[in-house]
Design an enzyme around this catalytic site. Structure first.
Site, PDB file in Angstrom:
ATOM      1  N   HIS A 247      37.213  32.497 -18.360  1.00 14.28           N
ATOM      2  CA  HIS A 247      36.774  32.109 -16.984  1.00 14.28           C
ATOM      3  C   HIS A 247      37.053  32.762 -15.870  1.00 14.28           C
ATOM      4  O   HIS A 247      36.303  33.063 -15.078  1.00 14.28           O
ATOM      5  CB  HIS A 247      37.243  30.536 -16.985  1.00 14.28           C
ATOM      6  CG  HIS A 247      36.468  29.534 -17.865  1.00 14.28           C
ATOM      7  ND1 HIS A 247      35.309  29.475 -17.532  1.00 14.28           N
ATOM      8  CD2 HIS A 247      36.842  28.531 -18.693  1.00 14.28           C
ATOM      9  CE1 HIS A 247      34.808  28.185 -18.601  1.00 14.28           C
ATOM     10  NE2 HIS A 247      35.960  27.790 -18.998  1.00 14.28           N
TER      11      HIS A 247
ATOM     12  N   GLU B  68      30.962  28.513 -18.892  1.00 12.46           N
ATOM     13  CA  GLU B  68      31.371  28.354 -20.317  1.00 12.46           C
ATOM     14  C   GLU B  68      31.048  29.481 -21.444  1.00 12.46           C
ATOM     15  O   GLU B  68      31.911  29.762 -22.171  1.00 12.46           O
ATOM     16  CB  GLU B  68      30.830  27.000 -20.805  1.00 12.46           C
ATOM     17  CG  GLU B  68      31.637  26.356 -21.821  1.00 12.46           C
ATOM     18  CD  GLU B  68      33.178  26.102 -21.865  1.00 12.46           C
ATOM     19  OE1 GLU B  68      33.544  25.833 -20.570  1.00 12.46           O
ATOM     20  OE2 GLU B  68      33.732  25.800 -22.845  1.00 12.46           O
TER      21      GLU B  68
ATOM     22  N   HIS C  63      40.676  31.932 -23.561  1.00 16.23           N
ATOM     23  CA  HIS C  63      39.300  31.225 -23.062  1.00 16.23           C
ATOM     24  C   HIS C  63      39.448  30.953 -21.763  1.00 16.23           C
ATOM     25  O   HIS C  63      38.471  31.429 -21.007  1.00 16.23           O
ATOM     26  CB  HIS C  63      39.362  29.752 -23.763  1.00 16.23           C
ATOM     27  CG  HIS C  63      38.279  28.811 -23.296  1.00 16.23           C
ATOM     28  ND1 HIS C  63      37.158  28.612 -24.229  1.00 16.23           N
ATOM     29  CD2 HIS C  63      38.135  28.088 -22.282  1.00 16.23           C
ATOM     30  CE1 HIS C  63      36.327  27.723 -23.546  1.00 16.23           C
ATOM     31  NE2 HIS C  63      37.009  27.442 -22.295  1.00 16.23           N
ATOM     32  N   GLU C  64      40.520  30.557 -21.025  1.00 17.27           N
ATOM     33  CA  GLU C  64      40.595  30.422 -19.637  1.00 17.27           C
ATOM     34  C   GLU C  64      40.631  32.043 -18.911  1.00 17.27           C
ATOM     35  O   GLU C  64      40.020  31.883 -18.044  1.00 17.27           O
ATOM     36  CB  GLU C  64      41.856  30.036 -19.432  1.00 17.27           C
ATOM     37  CG  GLU C  64      42.059  28.322 -19.841  1.00 17.27           C
ATOM     38  CD  GLU C  64      41.039  27.450 -19.421  1.00 17.27           C
ATOM     39  OE1 GLU C  64      40.085  27.676 -18.367  1.00 17.27           O
ATOM     40  OE2 GLU C  64      40.848  26.603 -20.254  1.00 17.27           O
TER      41      GLU C  64
END
Lengths: 503, 503
Positions: free
Chosen positions: B273, B299, B269-270
């Site tokens: 980003h 997001e 997930h990170e």
């Protein structure tokens, strides 16, 4: 007080902001040296440059100059001792930032960057002539800067440069002590080497010593000395240093798996710097008077810890069982006498950064003499390599066979840093003088170090040195702490005790 | 160009400095969250506050406002597409920083700090009434700020708050898509849970999984996805986040030795980003138009990586042998079907941050409805806990038994952050819509993910999203990339495929 000194309080607030932004820059430097990925360096330069430009603007804001002048004229009668010293240090900072036209500062930065780059190549090729033109350009600018600052500060050009690194110190105080040492060292070195040659060489300590184990040992030693990990860190970097801020002091080291001895003393050296920062007067945080008093005194605190306290037989006897436990050491090589022997090897070498406690000052005195002559215009760059080699022969009894291990070895001059070198040996002498006084006042200190108990020593340093910030010049501080200005006797006594008497 | 747009170029230089100082602050935040010793926090606050004050002064300098106005009037005809967009974003930044009087900004900061502190206690005691008065004070200030910004930006008060987090987005675009989802979710959730109940529960994966091994696996997965460790780091923090700068992106995670599955998806997930930051247009570095386009699109990039790409059966089949090797996994629990099952568990829960992909939007829609009513003055704090519980029942079919797992669970409102919540679900829907288009244009993508090959997908994202910076609003960008504005169909299709069809 507030009602009577609104101008002074405005100055405090300006310098408070300047200091906080400087701390931010310091943290980013630490990060760049320890854990930043390579790809981040360009962005980091942009961040640091924005910070430096902002700090420079704050320091050269006309309102600051006016504020300093008006505070001196209208409010100095209302200021107490520390505030007056703070005002004096603000003024010094202001003068150093404002004396030189920004055009010249930029020229200097550019010339230094260029010279340093060429120096790296010249050193790799061991050819001083390659860097000579760029060095000449830089040196001319540095001399111009020195002349301007000398005028503004009412000092000689060399003193004006020295004042950047060791505020308040002057060449005419250094000359006699360095002359004394220069007479003492060559015959002393002969004596030490004769004595060493007559004894057995130390037994080697067989590694490897895994990094993680060395780190565990380093942390134990740091804690014994008084480092508080709630207020600091130990990390790894190519060149060990002490960074961070008093409440969050970050020291670094590097590990060699074949040799743990050097990392341990490196860590204890940086811990000395860290304890100084940590002990600065918290009441004066982010004010010029609350900062450490120059590079010489800073170096005295690292050398006091490393050379005076931690290379003592007493501390080595404390370190020994911890080291054996952390590193799995056993056998006769781990006897105290053998460990101490490792820490006391003396050698005539070419390289300053590899030098031992006895020969190091000779390296420094050589550089001090040469840089004074360069700044004074009494030595040309054509004659520099020859003067270097002759000076090495006189002071150390060796002639470097090539520039790489001679005049090209140190970055300082090629980076524009003149006036820095003497601080190393001033620090070593100051350390000896402070330590002897501390022990004279508290004769239990040496024995306490053998138990890893630094309380007495650290308490004394906190009161006499750390907590004083920049209230006094380094020389005044030393005179208050020890009853006399800097003299080389304590250092010479220490060297004799350690290297001839084997204390 | 330079000769015709001196005013514009001055703006670029001002915003360049603002951005570089902001980056410095970002690095210090990262450091504080990852490795700063506790004792450093007060000094860190001083450093950050000096940076923030400086940035605020630069943004509110009267010369900047004049420069913006004159550039619009005199030079906009000479600017190209990106420069005009940059000017628009500069203006937006300027308006958000200048619209509200600094007195009110300070009041808001103070009220938020106070409310947040009390909230921590109220949450621990599970008693909303404790924090109600402080929340009322803060809410009143937020409404005042919203009204002022609404006036300055020509928006409704809620839209003015939303514009801070998702520039250009408006409640009237969110309302229909959230209404559609709110109709869809409750019956869909029933279906999913029925199907899940009819199947066997997943076999447990037996740990412990040492942190170092999880980290090694995480680094391998990150590299496959396209993270470049020459331009970034992976570290540990209490709350995972993505910090740093495009050339040095620093993501964090936390490890649970009993459960590696959550850390891996957290890291991916990170990484989503991070890839967005890394792919921003380097030509526009440190300019407003070169920044990421708001929290919803940010997001979308993390959720696209985590939910669309990495929780796919295809990627799990790539991850499986690496995980077994790094963590020593074996036996039937490590079959692909069983691993996939772990990643697709659905549950009616009280807590947003623990929610799965299916129930998460329901948590968000509830908060969106309530915060719109609070800002609009249509809901009083007396009625908030009841409205929360009723909304949970309507959307999720559960009634939280106490405030701690109800209205007190999230920090946002107690910290003054209204208008932030919708970005989570806007991101999830955007992710689905982007991913479906990417796969439609490159049908090989799913199979490539099974080989750990993200080249096609990443290249598509770089062109359609990352490299676009803030040139367009998130909605315009999505329309250009996918041929249509945001609609919930792609997301609903994705949920049906994954949770009912088991694709």
């Amino acid at each position: 007080m507030t009602e009577q000194t609104p101008l002074y309080l405005d100055l405090e607030s300006r310098f408070g902001r300047i200091a906080a932004l400087g701390e931010a820059a310091g943290m980013l430097h630490w990060d760049a040296a320890t854990l930043m990925p390579d790809g981040g360096s360009e962005a980091r330069s942009e961040q640091l440059s924005a910070l430096n430009v902002t700090i420079h603007e704050l320091l050269t804001d006309p309102g600051l100059g006016e504020g300093l002048e008006r505070t001196e004229a209208e409010e100095s009668g209302y200021l107490d001792l520390w505030q007056r010293a703070n005002l004096r240090e603000m003024k010094r900072r202001w003068l150093h930032a404002n004396a030189v036209p920004s055009r010249l500062v930029e020229e200097e930065t550019k010339a230094a960057r260029r010279c340093e780059m060429i120096w790296r190549e010249a050193r790799a090729k061991s050819d001083f002539s390659l860097v000579k033109p760029a060095m000449q350009t830089l040196l001319s600018i540095v001399r111009e800067v020195a002349a301007i600052k000398a005028e503004a500060l009412g000092l000689s050009p060399y003193d004006a440069l020295l004042d950047q690194f060791d505020p308040g110190n002057r060449a005419n105080r250094i000359d006699p002590v360095f002359a004394d040492l220069a007479d003492f060292l060559p015959p002393f070195l002969n004596e030490v080497l004769d004595k060493q040659a007559a004894a057995d060489a130390p037994l080697p300590l067989e590694g490897p010593f895994p990094t993680a184990n060395q780190q565990a040992l380093a942390r134990k030693l740091m804690q014994a000395v008084g480092f508080d990990f709630a207020h600091g860190r130990l990390d790894v970097s190519l060149h060990p240093f002490c960074g961070g801020v008093p409440e969050d002091v970050r020291i670094t080291t590097r590990y060699d798996e074949d040799n743990f001895l050097s990392a341990m003393m490196g860590v204890l050296h940086e811990t000395g710097h860290a304890l100084y920062e940590r002990g600065l007067p918290s009441k004066w945080r982010r004010q010029p008077v609350g900062e450490a008093r120059g590079m010489a005194l800073h170096e005295s605190q690292s050398l006091l810890m490393e050379m005076q306290a931690c290379r003592s037989r007493s501390f080595v006897s404390f370190m020994r069982p911890l080291a054996m436990e952390c590193l799995g050491g056993k056998g006769p090589a781990w006897n105290i006498d053998n460990l101490v022997k490792h820490y006391r090897r003396v050698e005539r070498g070419f390289i300053r950064v590899d030098a031992d406690e006895v020969t190091y000052p000779a390296h420094v005195i050589l550089r001090y003499r040469l840089e004074r002559a360069l700044i004074g215009g009494d030595l040309s760059l054509d004659d520099l390599p020859g003067a270097w080699t002759d000076g090495m022969e006189e002071l150390l009894g060796v002639r470097p066979p090539e520039d790489r291990v001679g005049v090209l070895q140190d970055i300082h001059w090629y980076d524009g840093a003149y006036g820095y070198f003497p601080t190393y040996t001033l620090g070593a002498m100051t350390a000896a003088q402070l330590f002897q006084t501390a022990v004279a006042e508290h004769p239990d200190i040496p024995e306490a170090l053998g138990r890893g108990d630094f309380t007495l020593l650290l308490d004394w340093l906190r009161r006499k040195v750390h907590g004083r910030g920049s209230l006094l010049s380094a020389d005044e501080l030393l005179a208050e702490a020890t009853g006399r200005p800097l003299d080389p006797d304590a250092f010479k006594f220490h060297l004799r005790q350690r290297y001839l008497e084997d204390v």
